[in-house]
Scaffold this motif. Sequence first.
Motif, PDB file in Angstrom:
ATOM      1  N   ARG A  94       0.837  -1.206   0.000  1.00  0.00           N
ATOM      2  CA  ARG A  94       0.000   0.000   0.000  1.00  0.00           C
ATOM      3  C   ARG A  94       0.871   1.255   0.000  1.00  0.00           C
ATOM      4  O   ARG A  94       1.790   1.391   0.802  1.00  0.00           O
ATOM      5  CB  ARG A  94      -0.924   0.024   1.219  1.00  0.00           C
ATOM      6  N   ASN A  95       0.585   2.140  -0.948  1.00  0.00           N
ATOM      7  CA  ASN A  95       1.253   3.427  -1.073  1.00  0.00           C
ATOM      8  C   ASN A  95       2.742   3.315  -1.387  1.00  0.00           C
ATOM      9  O   ASN A  95       3.494   4.248  -1.184  1.00  0.00           O
ATOM     10  CB  ASN A  95       1.025   4.294   0.177  1.00  0.00           C
ATOM     11  N   LYS A  96       3.182   2.165  -1.888  1.00  0.00           N
ATOM     12  CA  LYS A  96       4.588   2.001  -2.251  1.00  0.00           C
ATOM     13  C   LYS A  96       4.691   1.359  -3.632  1.00  0.00           C
ATOM     14  O   LYS A  96       4.205   0.249  -3.840  1.00  0.00           O
ATOM     15  CB  LYS A  96       5.314   1.143  -1.222  1.00  0.00           C
ATOM     16  N   VAL A  97       5.296   2.110  -4.542  1.00  0.00           N
ATOM     17  CA  VAL A  97       5.538   1.626  -5.894  1.00  0.00           C
ATOM     18  C   VAL A  97       7.043   1.572  -6.121  1.00  0.00           C
ATOM     19  O   VAL A  97       7.825   2.070  -5.306  1.00  0.00           O
ATOM     20  CB  VAL A  97       4.861   2.542  -6.945  1.00  0.00           C
ATOM     21  N   THR A  98       7.444   0.987  -7.245  1.00  0.00           N
ATOM     22  CA  THR A  98       8.864   0.931  -7.553  1.00  0.00           C
ATOM     23  C   THR A  98       9.414   2.346  -7.732  1.00  0.00           C
ATOM     24  O   THR A  98       8.673   3.296  -8.007  1.00  0.00           O
ATOM     25  CB  THR A  98       9.121   0.115  -8.826  1.00  0.00           C
ATOM     26  N   ALA A  99      10.717   2.493  -7.569  1.00  0.00           N
ATOM     27  CA  ALA A  99      11.356   3.814  -7.597  1.00  0.00           C
ATOM     28  C   ALA A  99      11.111   4.555  -8.906  1.00  0.00           C
ATOM     29  O   ALA A  99      10.858   5.767  -8.904  1.00  0.00           O
ATOM     30  CB  ALA A  99      12.851   3.668  -7.340  1.00  0.00           C
ATOM     31  N   ASP A 100      11.163   3.843 -10.044  1.00  0.00           N
ATOM     32  CA  ASP A 100      10.969   4.533 -11.325  1.00  0.00           C
ATOM     33  C   ASP A 100       9.532   5.026 -11.498  1.00  0.00           C
ATOM     34  O   ASP A 100       9.306   6.113 -12.021  1.00  0.00           O
ATOM     35  CB  ASP A 100      11.416   3.677 -12.509  1.00  0.00           C
ATOM     36  N   VAL A 101       8.563   4.263 -11.003  1.00  0.00           N
ATOM     37  CA  VAL A 101       7.168   4.708 -11.070  1.00  0.00           C
ATOM     38  C   VAL A 101       6.967   5.908 -10.149  1.00  0.00           C
ATOM     39  O   VAL A 101       6.358   6.913 -10.540  1.00  0.00           O
ATOM     40  CB  VAL A 101       6.196   3.563 -10.724  1.00  0.00           C
TER      41      VAL A 101
END
Length: 154
Positions: free
Chosen positions: A92-99
């Motif tokens: 939740r509320n955490k995506v990959t760094a590039d996104v």
Amino acid sequence: MDGDTEGRGPSGGKFNVKAGSPLSPQSDRQTVTFSNGQTVVVNKAVAEQFRGFFNDLIKFHAPVRGVFGFGMRGNPSEHPIGFATDWNQQSRNKVTADVQQWIDSHRDLLRKLERRWGISGGENWHNPDTGHFSIERIFGDQHLQAAKAASARD
């Protein structure tokens, strides 16, 4: 617009179903292929909205991959009915760094595209859920054509 269907719940969950709701039947599902070859399975009633939204992101060089639609949830959600997607979410509320970098550097554009396609982005919520996108309004034919025309002008 004529033919649109507005949900009844709060923003980000206008079409939420109860926690633990079963997945919609196979007959409600559609696989959408994006312009970059990635796919997601969503509800056929909103498939073109998600296709347009993610294809617009791709057009603006967003790293679109790892998009998931249908899923069981232990909380009220649009995922069981295929009206929500998660874009490269790690939790939740955490995506990959590039996104995250793309979202951070394109906030105004992302909001514009969310509005265009009738989507609520979790990054805007009081309790954020970056990478989550829910349908706010099911577009009728007239609204869908207007969104596609706006996209073609970009």
